[in-house]
Design a protein around this motif. Structure first.
Motif, PDB file in Angstrom:
ATOM      1  N   GLN A  10      -4.281  -1.901 -10.342  1.00  0.00           N
ATOM      2  CA  GLN A  10      -3.349  -2.178  -9.258  1.00  0.00           C
ATOM      3  C   GLN A  10      -4.097  -2.469  -7.961  1.00  0.00           C
ATOM      4  O   GLN A  10      -5.003  -1.713  -7.576  1.00  0.00           O
ATOM      5  CB  GLN A  10      -2.405  -0.994  -9.054  1.00  0.00           C
ATOM      6  CG  GLN A  10      -1.547  -0.682 -10.271  1.00  0.00           C
ATOM      7  CD  GLN A  10      -0.668  -1.843 -10.689  1.00  0.00           C
ATOM      8  OE1 GLN A  10       0.035  -2.441  -9.862  1.00  0.00           O
ATOM      9  NE2 GLN A  10      -0.699  -2.184 -11.976  1.00  0.00           N
ATOM     10  N   GLU A  12      -4.032  -2.847  -3.876  1.00  0.00           N
ATOM     11  CA  GLU A  12      -3.261  -2.259  -2.781  1.00  0.00           C
ATOM     12  C   GLU A  12      -4.048  -2.350  -1.477  1.00  0.00           C
ATOM     13  O   GLU A  12      -5.260  -2.117  -1.455  1.00  0.00           O
ATOM     14  CB  GLU A  12      -2.966  -0.794  -3.100  1.00  0.00           C
ATOM     15  CG  GLU A  12      -2.136  -0.073  -2.069  1.00  0.00           C
ATOM     16  CD  GLU A  12      -1.920   1.395  -2.423  1.00  0.00           C
ATOM     17  OE1 GLU A  12      -1.224   2.087  -1.655  1.00  0.00           O
ATOM     18  OE2 GLU A  12      -2.459   1.856  -3.452  1.00  0.00           O
ATOM     19  N   GLN A  14      -5.158  -0.852   1.903  1.00  0.00           N
ATOM     20  CA  GLN A  14      -5.274   0.507   2.419  1.00  0.00           C
ATOM     21  C   GLN A  14      -6.162   0.541   3.648  1.00  0.00           C
ATOM     22  O   GLN A  14      -6.962  -0.384   3.885  1.00  0.00           O
ATOM     23  CB  GLN A  14      -5.866   1.437   1.353  1.00  0.00           C
ATOM     24  CG  GLN A  14      -4.991   1.676   0.150  1.00  0.00           C
ATOM     25  CD  GLN A  14      -5.589   2.730  -0.761  1.00  0.00           C
ATOM     26  OE1 GLN A  14      -6.784   2.709  -1.045  1.00  0.00           O
ATOM     27  NE2 GLN A  14      -4.758   3.660  -1.217  1.00  0.00           N
ATOM     28  N   ASP A 358      -2.912  -8.929   2.688  1.00  0.00           N
ATOM     29  CA  ASP A 358      -1.637  -8.576   2.072  1.00  0.00           C
ATOM     30  C   ASP A 358      -1.238  -9.539   0.960  1.00  0.00           C
ATOM     31  O   ASP A 358      -0.355  -9.220   0.154  1.00  0.00           O
ATOM     32  CB  ASP A 358      -0.530  -8.547   3.129  1.00  0.00           C
ATOM     33  CG  ASP A 358      -0.731  -7.422   4.139  1.00  0.00           C
ATOM     34  OD1 ASP A 358      -0.931  -6.273   3.700  1.00  0.00           O
ATOM     35  OD2 ASP A 358      -0.714  -7.698   5.349  1.00  0.00           O
TER      36      ASP A 358
END
Length: 383
Positions: A10, A12, A14, A358
């Motif tokens: 996954q 992500e 951060q 993003d």
């Protein structure tokens, strides 16, 4: 700082601790980072790759249970020097760097190891000794492609390709396209490019391929069917041997390489094309071994993550040479940068999209469709 981490497959965004350059290191503000096919593989097959790497002595390749910042095709500007550096370039200078970091406790692969965070981030650490200034006027989009172009240059060098050779590129993803660019930069007159994707065939044309083939409609090997230079049947080789020995009119017991050399001087010397396997899927090597002309030299560039098979007897009967290519050396990395800065290589057709941090997870998914994208770059400054 913000970064994209990978954990258990996954991706992500951060906030992670800021980086600080240690001895011999330089902190870089990332301006662009390419998403590499090996990153797509590592997301799914990281543990298998780590096992293979451990077998040959590197036991810190990323694993699925770790939280890793990937990204090893990057360019940026110098933010800060660590102790013990020569401070070769002013702060703010544009640079590229080989993705290998000397941490003082070992040398690790940037973006492919938990111990060397990569450039899907606002900043990345590099080794000053492996850092190169970007020539003025070279855009970040192009500079970021130095690493994959160096991979392609190394593959072409492994192939020992000459200008008069015919090169066949099987698979026109980013590395296949980069191989085409490097073949043309080396002066190879005939480059045949084969890919099922309409979009990638068009990109191959823009990169300079001379013959574009849709393997769903025609064979990339049909060019060689009636060639006297490239032999496709064993009987042709036998006939050539008899013809050459007859024309020699001397002692008939000569080594076979002498017969071939003499045949070449007579204008009928056989040689095989140089084939670049840039797909990395099971069955492709077997297809090439079965279909390519006799005496072909095959450079395997695509990374197949599954067990694969081919028929050695076919490769032996056709005396096909298999070579495998990995990475590049510092000279090839620098040469790739110089080829782009001089304008001899224009890799801009490879870039089909740019995203911010993003957008990385979505970009990974989109890169699975060859009709959508070839190379997506990450710009950490984009919202």
């Amino acid at each position: 700082m913000r970064a994209v981490t990978l954990h258990q497959g996954q991706l992500e965004v951060q906030d992670i601790p800021d980086l600080r350059p240690a001895k011999g290191q330089v902190l870089i503000d990332v301006t662009r980072c390419g998403i590499c096919g090996s990153d797509l593989h590592a997301r799914v097959h990281g543990d298998a790759t780590a096992d293979a790497a451990a077998e040959i002595g590197y036991d810190q390749f990323m694993r699925s249970d770790q939280r890793v910042v990937m990204g090893h095709e990057f360019t940026g500007t110098i933010a800060e020097y660590g102790p013990g550096t020569r401070k070769k370039w002013p702060t703010g200078s544009s640079v590229v760097a080989m993705p290998i970091l000397d941490t003082g406790r070992g040398v690790h692969l940037v973006g492919l190891s938990e111990l060397a965070p990569g450039a899907y981030a606002e900043q990345v650490l590099v080794s000053e000794a492996l850092t190169f200034p970007v020539p003025g006027g070279l855009s970040p989009d192009v500079a970021a492609l130095t690493e994959p172009l160096a991979v392609a240059l190394h593959a072409v060098n492994r192939g020992d390709v000459g200008a008069k050779d015919t090169a066949v590129v099987i698979g026109c993803g980013p590395i296949g396209l980069a191989v085409i660019l490097m073949l043309k930069a080396k002066g190879v007159r005939t480059v045949i490019a084969s890919d099922y994707s309409v979009g990638r065939r068009e990109l191959a044309r823009r990169c300079g391929a001379d013959v574009i083939v849709d393997p769903g409609a025609e064979s990339p090997w049909s060019t060689f069917a009636d060639s006297k230079t490239y032999l496709t049947q064993a009987s042709s080789l036998f006939e050539l041997a008899v013809d050459s020995m007859t024309k020699l009119r001397s002692v008939p017991l000569l080594p076979w390489n002498r017969v071939l050399e003499t045949a070449q001087k007579l204008g009928a010397g056989p040689r095989g094309p140089v084939v670049f396997e840039c797909v990395g899927m099971p069955g492709v090597i077997e297809h090439i071994v079965t279909s390519a002309p006799l005496l072909s030299r095959v450079v395997v560039v695509g990374v197949c993550m599954e067990p694969d098979t081919f028929r050695p007897v076919m490769a032996i009967n056709k005396e096909i040479e298999l070579r495998f290519a990995l990475g590049y050396d510092p000279a090839e990395f620098h040469r790739a940068l110089m080829l782009t800065s001089s304008g001899k290589v224009d890799p801009t057709p490879l870039v089909t999209g740019t995203v911010g941090l993003d957008g990385v997870a979505t970009a990974f998914d989109q890169l699975g469709d060859p009709e959508l994208h070839a190379k997506i770059l990450v710009d950490p400054a984009l919202a």
